[in-house]
Design an enzyme around this catalytic site. Structure first.
Site, short mmCIF file in Angstrom:
data_model
loop_
_atom_site.label_atom_id
_atom_site.label_comp_id
_atom_site.label_asym_id
_atom_site.label_seq_id
_atom_site.Cartn_x
_atom_site.Cartn_y
_atom_site.Cartn_z
N ASP A 22 0.81 -1.21 0.00
CA ASP A 22 0.00 0.00 0.00
C ASP A 22 0.85 1.27 0.00
OD1 ASP A 22 0.97 -0.40 2.57
OD2 ASP A 22 -0.98 -0.70 3.48
N ASP A 33 -7.72 -2.93 14.31
CA ASP A 33 -9.10 -3.18 13.85
C ASP A 33 -9.17 -4.37 12.89
OD1 ASP A 33 -7.89 -2.16 11.59
OD2 ASP A 33 -9.34 -0.55 11.27
N GLU A 55 -9.77 -1.92 5.44
CA GLU A 55 -10.43 -1.71 6.72
C GLU A 55 -11.66 -2.61 6.82
OE1 GLU A 55 -8.92 0.15 8.78
OE2 GLU A 55 -8.15 2.01 7.88
N HIS A 73 -7.34 -4.73 10.12
CA HIS A 73 -7.02 -4.44 8.71
C HIS A 73 -5.72 -5.13 8.28
CE1 HIS A 73 -4.84 -0.45 9.90
NE2 HIS A 73 -3.93 -1.37 9.71
P1 PGA Z 1 2.21 -1.78 12.82
O1 PGA Z 1 1.08 -1.65 11.71
O2 PGA Z 1 3.16 -2.82 12.35
O3 PGA Z 1 2.85 -0.41 12.87
O4 PGA Z 1 1.53 -2.16 14.09
C1 PGA Z 1 0.45 -2.80 11.28
C2 PGA Z 1 -0.68 -2.45 10.34
O5 PGA Z 1 -1.38 -1.46 10.58
O6 PGA Z 1 -0.89 -3.21 9.38
#
Ligand code: PGA
Length: 241
Positions: free
Chosen positions: A66, A132, A139, A134
């Protein structure tokens, strides 16, 4: 799903071993990359193994999950910048073989899926997970059949990511992300979750129902998924591997 629970340090080492195995079997492998705090120890390990000559990326390709809409690759919070800074600049991958969706030209995001296909498809996709549920920027509520697309970020996701910007107002409101189907098309998947803030969502996506409300729960239906958890992230699982 294969679940591996270990110390935070060993999680990075054991995940790195899957890259060693894949690239020695197939030096031209297509790797799916992820950003965030979670993969950084793994990337450090891959850099070390590359410098030691244990692993080579010189014939490999990569496609990242992304990118923020509106950020150039030179912006220090863009995911292109993150990947160059945390991995690509320190290993022997050819820069032209690395791909991050464009956050600037977002006219035909699904072209990214065609590029992935043209490269032979992703052999191993790396994922983190949001609190959450995702994966990428997919999302809750994202349809299972989604390909690469533009999304509006949830307020919570923007708040969690605001720590990297001067203020929440600077956090982009939109992102371009591989879809759930793009991720599920990968031949194998690694998901890493570390830290106690992930414990609840880890329990939900592994032991709860498969539902679009928890995007990562779809991984229960993929035939080759390895989930690496540290003890904190695994704390609420009924079944401790
Ligand atoms: P993080 O993010 O590794 O900074 O916890 C993970 C994500 O949001 O996919």
């Amino acid at each position: 799903m294969k679940i591996i629970i270990d110390t935070t340090e060993n999680v990075a080492k054991r995940a790195a071993q899957l890259y060693v195995d894949l690239l020695s079997r197939n030096p031209q492998a297509v790797l799916g990359g992820a950003t965030g705090s979670t993969p950084i120890p793994l990337y450090k390990e891959l850099i070390k193994l590359n410098k030691e000559g244990v692993i080579s990326f010189k014939d490999a390709k990569s496609f990242n999950l992304d990118e923020y809409v509106g950020l150039e690759g030179t912006h220090d919070q863009s995911y292109r910048y993150f990947m160059n800074d945390n991995l690509f600049n320190h290993i022997d991958i050819k820069m032209e073989n690395t791909h991050v969706p464009s956050g600037i030209d977002i006219s035909e995001p699904e072209k990214y899926d065609a590029e992935i296909q043209a490269a032979g498809g992703i052999d191993m996709q790396l994922l983190g997970i949001g609190v959450d549920g995702h994966i990428g920027f997919n999302e809750p509520g994202t349809p299972w059949d989604s390909l690469t697309h533009v999304v509006e970020l949830e307020q919570n996701t923007r708040e969690v990511n605001a720590r990297f910007f001067n203020s929440i107002d600077e956090v982009p409101t939109h992102a371009v992300t591989m879809g759930i189907k793009t991720v599920m098309n990968a031949r194998s998947i690694i998901l890493i979750a570390t830290g106690s803030s992930k414990a609840e969502i880890v329990k939900k996506f592994i032991e709860g129902p498969v539902t679009t409300e928890v995007p990562a729960s779809i991984l229960q239906l993929h035939p080759f998924v390895t989930v690496f958890l540290d003890h904190e992230a695994a704390a609420l699982l009924e079944k401790q591997a």
